[in-house]
Design an enzyme around this catalytic site. Sequence first.
Site, PDB file in Angstrom:
ATOM      1  N   TYR A  82      -5.422 -11.766 -15.590  1.00 38.57           N
ATOM      2  CA  TYR A  82      -4.747 -10.520 -15.183  1.00 38.57           C
ATOM      3  C   TYR A  82      -4.157  -9.864 -16.429  1.00 38.57           C
ATOM      4  O   TYR A  82      -3.304 -10.419 -17.100  1.00 38.57           O
ATOM      5  CB  TYR A  82      -3.632 -10.776 -14.156  1.00 38.57           C
ATOM      6  CG  TYR A  82      -4.083 -11.377 -12.848  1.00 38.57           C
ATOM      7  CD1 TYR A  82      -5.403 -11.306 -12.425  1.00 38.57           C
ATOM      8  CD2 TYR A  82      -3.175 -12.016 -12.006  1.00 38.57           C
ATOM      9  CE1 TYR A  82      -5.809 -11.867 -11.212  1.00 38.57           C
ATOM     10  CE2 TYR A  82      -3.566 -12.578 -10.791  1.00 38.57           C
ATOM     11  CZ  TYR A  82      -4.889 -12.499 -10.418  1.00 38.57           C
ATOM     12  OH  TYR A  82      -5.275 -13.057  -9.224  1.00 38.57           O
ATOM     13  N   SER A 105      -1.807  -0.710   4.725  1.00 40.44           N
ATOM     14  CA  SER A 105      -0.490  -0.052   4.849  1.00 40.44           C
ATOM     15  C   SER A 105      -0.642   1.366   5.372  1.00 40.44           C
ATOM     16  O   SER A 105       0.324   1.974   5.824  1.00 40.44           O
ATOM     17  CB  SER A 105       0.217  -0.011   3.492  1.00 40.44           C
ATOM     18  OG  SER A 105      -0.430   0.932   2.643  1.00 40.44           O
TER      19      SER A 105
HETATM   20  N1  LIG Z   1      -7.542 -15.681  -6.172  1.00 42.33           N
HETATM   21  C1  LIG Z   1      -8.055 -14.504  -6.350  1.00 42.33           C
HETATM   22  O1  LIG Z   1      -9.223 -14.364  -6.680  1.00 42.33           O
HETATM   23  C2  LIG Z   1      -7.195 -13.280  -6.105  1.00 42.33           C
HETATM   24  C3  LIG Z   1      -7.800 -12.034  -5.923  1.00 42.33           C
HETATM   25  C4  LIG Z   1      -6.958 -10.922  -5.688  1.00 42.33           C
HETATM   26  C5  LIG Z   1      -5.572 -11.084  -5.668  1.00 42.33           C
HETATM   27  N2  LIG Z   1      -5.022 -12.323  -5.870  1.00 42.33           N
HETATM   28  C6  LIG Z   1      -3.553 -12.522  -5.843  1.00 42.33           C
HETATM   29  O2  LIG Z   1      -3.029 -11.999  -4.639  1.00 42.33           O
HETATM   30  C7  LIG Z   1      -1.963 -11.075  -4.902  1.00 42.33           C
HETATM   31  C8  LIG Z   1      -1.886 -10.008  -3.830  1.00 42.33           C
HETATM   32  O3  LIG Z   1      -3.123  -9.400  -3.597  1.00 42.33           O
HETATM   33  P1  LIG Z   1      -3.418  -7.849  -3.825  1.00 42.33           P
HETATM   34  O4  LIG Z   1      -2.417  -7.293  -4.776  1.00 42.33           O
HETATM   35  O5  LIG Z   1      -4.860  -7.756  -4.115  1.00 42.33           O
HETATM   36  O6  LIG Z   1      -3.291  -7.177  -2.413  1.00 42.33           O
HETATM   37  P2  LIG Z   1      -2.189  -6.764  -1.338  1.00 42.33           P
HETATM   38  O7  LIG Z   1      -0.971  -7.565  -1.471  1.00 42.33           O
HETATM   39  O8  LIG Z   1      -2.939  -6.762  -0.073  1.00 42.33           O
HETATM   40  O9  LIG Z   1      -1.920  -5.247  -1.733  1.00 42.33           O
HETATM   41  C9  LIG Z   1      -1.299  -4.853  -2.917  1.00 42.33           C
HETATM   42  C10 LIG Z   1      -1.352  -3.330  -2.974  1.00 42.33           C
HETATM   43  O10 LIG Z   1      -0.634  -2.787  -1.865  1.00 42.33           O
HETATM   44  C11 LIG Z   1       0.443  -1.986  -2.319  1.00 42.33           C
HETATM   45  N3  LIG Z   1       1.592  -2.336  -1.440  1.00 42.33           N
HETATM   46  C12 LIG Z   1       2.321  -3.475  -1.442  1.00 42.33           C
HETATM   47  N4  LIG Z   1       3.258  -3.457  -0.484  1.00 42.33           N
HETATM   48  C13 LIG Z   1       3.125  -2.273   0.154  1.00 42.33           C
HETATM   49  C14 LIG Z   1       3.806  -1.672   1.245  1.00 42.33           C
HETATM   50  N5  LIG Z   1       4.793  -2.287   1.863  1.00 42.33           N
HETATM   51  N6  LIG Z   1       3.409  -0.428   1.644  1.00 42.33           N
HETATM   52  C15 LIG Z   1       2.394   0.204   1.026  1.00 42.33           C
HETATM   53  N7  LIG Z   1       1.684  -0.332  -0.007  1.00 42.33           N
HETATM   54  C16 LIG Z   1       2.060  -1.562  -0.443  1.00 42.33           C
HETATM   55  C17 LIG Z   1       0.670  -2.345  -3.776  1.00 42.33           C
HETATM   56  O11 LIG Z   1       1.130  -1.234  -4.504  1.00 42.33           O
HETATM   57  P3  LIG Z   1       2.023  -1.381  -5.847  1.00 42.33           P
HETATM   58  O12 LIG Z   1       1.444  -2.527  -6.641  1.00 42.33           O
HETATM   59  O13 LIG Z   1       1.860  -0.071  -6.513  1.00 42.33           O
HETATM   60  O14 LIG Z   1       3.420  -1.662  -5.427  1.00 42.33           O
HETATM   61  C18 LIG Z   1      -0.731  -2.765  -4.217  1.00 42.33           C
HETATM   62  O15 LIG Z   1      -1.499  -1.637  -4.598  1.00 42.33           O
HETATM   63  C19 LIG Z   1      -2.296 -10.561  -6.310  1.00 42.33           C
HETATM   64  O16 LIG Z   1      -1.148 -10.036  -6.945  1.00 42.33           O
HETATM   65  C20 LIG Z   1      -2.813 -11.809  -6.977  1.00 42.33           C
HETATM   66  O17 LIG Z   1      -1.708 -12.612  -7.406  1.00 42.33           O
HETATM   67  C21 LIG Z   1      -5.816 -13.406  -6.075  1.00 42.33           C
END
Ligand SMILES: NC(=O)c1ccc[n+]([C@@H]2O[C@H](COP(=O)([O-])OP(=O)(O)OC[C@H]3O[C@@H](n4cnc5c(N)ncnc54)[C@H](OP(=O)(O)O)[C@@H]3O)[C@@H](O)[C@H]2O)c1
Length: 329
Positions: free
Chosen positions: A57, A211
Site C-alpha cells: 500500500y 454507502s
Molecule cells: N487482502 C486484500 O487483498 C485487501 C484488498 C482490499 C482491501 N483490503 C483491506 O481492507 C480495508 C478496507 O477495504 P476498502 O478500503 O477496500 O473498502 P471499504 O471499507 O468497503 O470502503 C472504503 C471506501 O469507502 C469510503 N467510506 C468509508 N466509510 C464510509 C462511510 N461511512 N460513508 C461513505 N463512504 C465511506 C472510504 O472513503 P475515504 O477513504 O475517503 O474515507 C473509502 O473510499 C483496506 O483499507 C485494506 O486494509 C485488503
Amino acid sequence: MRKTLIAADLKLGRIGLGCMSMSGGYAPADRDDRESIRVVHRAAELGITLFDTADVYGPFSNERLLGRALRGRRDSVVIATKCGLIAAADGTLSRNGRPEHVRAACENSLRRLGVDAIDLYQLHRVDPDVPLAETWGAMADLVVEGKARALGISHATVPELTMVHSIFPMAAVQYELSVWTPHLRDDVLPWCQDNDVAFVAFSPIGRGYLSGNLTGIGDGDSRTGDPRFTADAMAANQTIVKGVRSVAERIGATPAQVAIAWVLAQGDRVVPIPGTRTLRWLEENVAALDVRLGPEDLRELDALPTATGRMRWDRWRSTDSFGRRFTGL
Ligand SMILES: NC(=O)c1ccc[n+]([C@@H]2O[C@H](COP(=O)([O-])OP(=O)(O)OC[C@H]3O[C@@H](n4cnc5c(N)ncnc54)[C@H](OP(=O)(O)O)[C@@H]3O)[C@@H](O)[C@H]2O)c1
C-alpha cells in the site's frame, strides 16, 4: 462494543480499521496524511485495536504512516500487515512467495512500522510458482524468531487453508465479504468457524459503493478497471444500493452502517475492517456496532440481486476451480 474477538492471543475486537485508502489507493487526490493520523488516533480512542496495512500500500508509505500514527500506543493495538505482493515502478503488481523475499519483506516492514514484532503477518497472495508450504514455513520461522506474533493469509482456497493450518496454525484469514460479495459464506467462512480462525472481512462497504455516496471514479484510483466500477456496472448496481438504503431508512441507520452490520451478522468470528480517512465516517462506521439487523432485514439484504461486474478476488487466488493458475493481480 460487542464481545471482543481474541484469536491466537491477539485482541482483534469486533471491528478494525483498514488503512489502505489513506495512502492513495482510492481518490488519491484527497490524500491527507495529517487527517489520516487523526483518524488512527480517534479509532484507538473509540476502542479499535486492529489496524490493517500492507507493504504494497503506497507502496511502503502506508506502513510508514501507520507506524508514525501508532507511536506511543504500541501496547494497546494489533498491527496487521502483509507481504507477497510487489509493485513495479509502473504500478504493475506481481506475486512473490519465495522464502528469501518473505524474510526481507518482514525486516523492511518492521523498520517502516517502527516495531520489534508484527502482531498479525499475512500473506497477501499465494504465489503459484512457489510451493505454498515453503512460503508459509518461512512465515512460521518469523513467529519462532519473535518477529511476528501470529500469521494470516489472504485469498487462499480451502485446501490451501487446510494445508498451511496443519503446518503452522493461522490466526486469521482475510477476504472480501459484503452485501454484494457474499460468496465466501459458502466455503471459507464455514472453514474459519470450524477451525476457530478469525475471518477479517475487507471492503465491507464495497469499496465505498454500498454507502450510496460514490458517484464516479477519478484519475489514478485503483478502482479504475475493476469490473464493478465501470459506468455501466455502477449504474446497474444501484438496485443494490437502493435495497441497502431502504433497510437503513427503516431502522434509522446509514447505508454504510447497514453494510457493516450485515458483515457483523455473519458470525462472531468475522471482523470487518472498513477503510476511511475521515473522522466523520470513522465514527459512523464504529457506530455500526450498535446497529442490529433483524431477520427480516437480513432476508431482504440476502435477496438483493447478484451484482453486475465479475468480482476481482476470484482471480486473486492461486488457481480457479478448473485448476488454471493465476499469477497476476
Ligand atoms: N487482502 C486484500 O487483498 C485487501 C484488498 C482490499 C482491501 N483490503 C483491506 O481492507 C480495508 C478496507 O477495504 P476498502 O478500503 O477496500 O473498502 P471499504 O471499507 O468497503 O470502503 C472504503 C471506501 O469507502 C469510503 N467510506 C468509508 N466509510 C464510509 C462511510 N461511512 N460513508 C461513505 N463512504 C465511506 C472510504 O472513503 P475515504 O477513504 O475517503 O474515507 C473509502 O473510499 C483496506 O483499507 C485494506 O486494509 C485488503
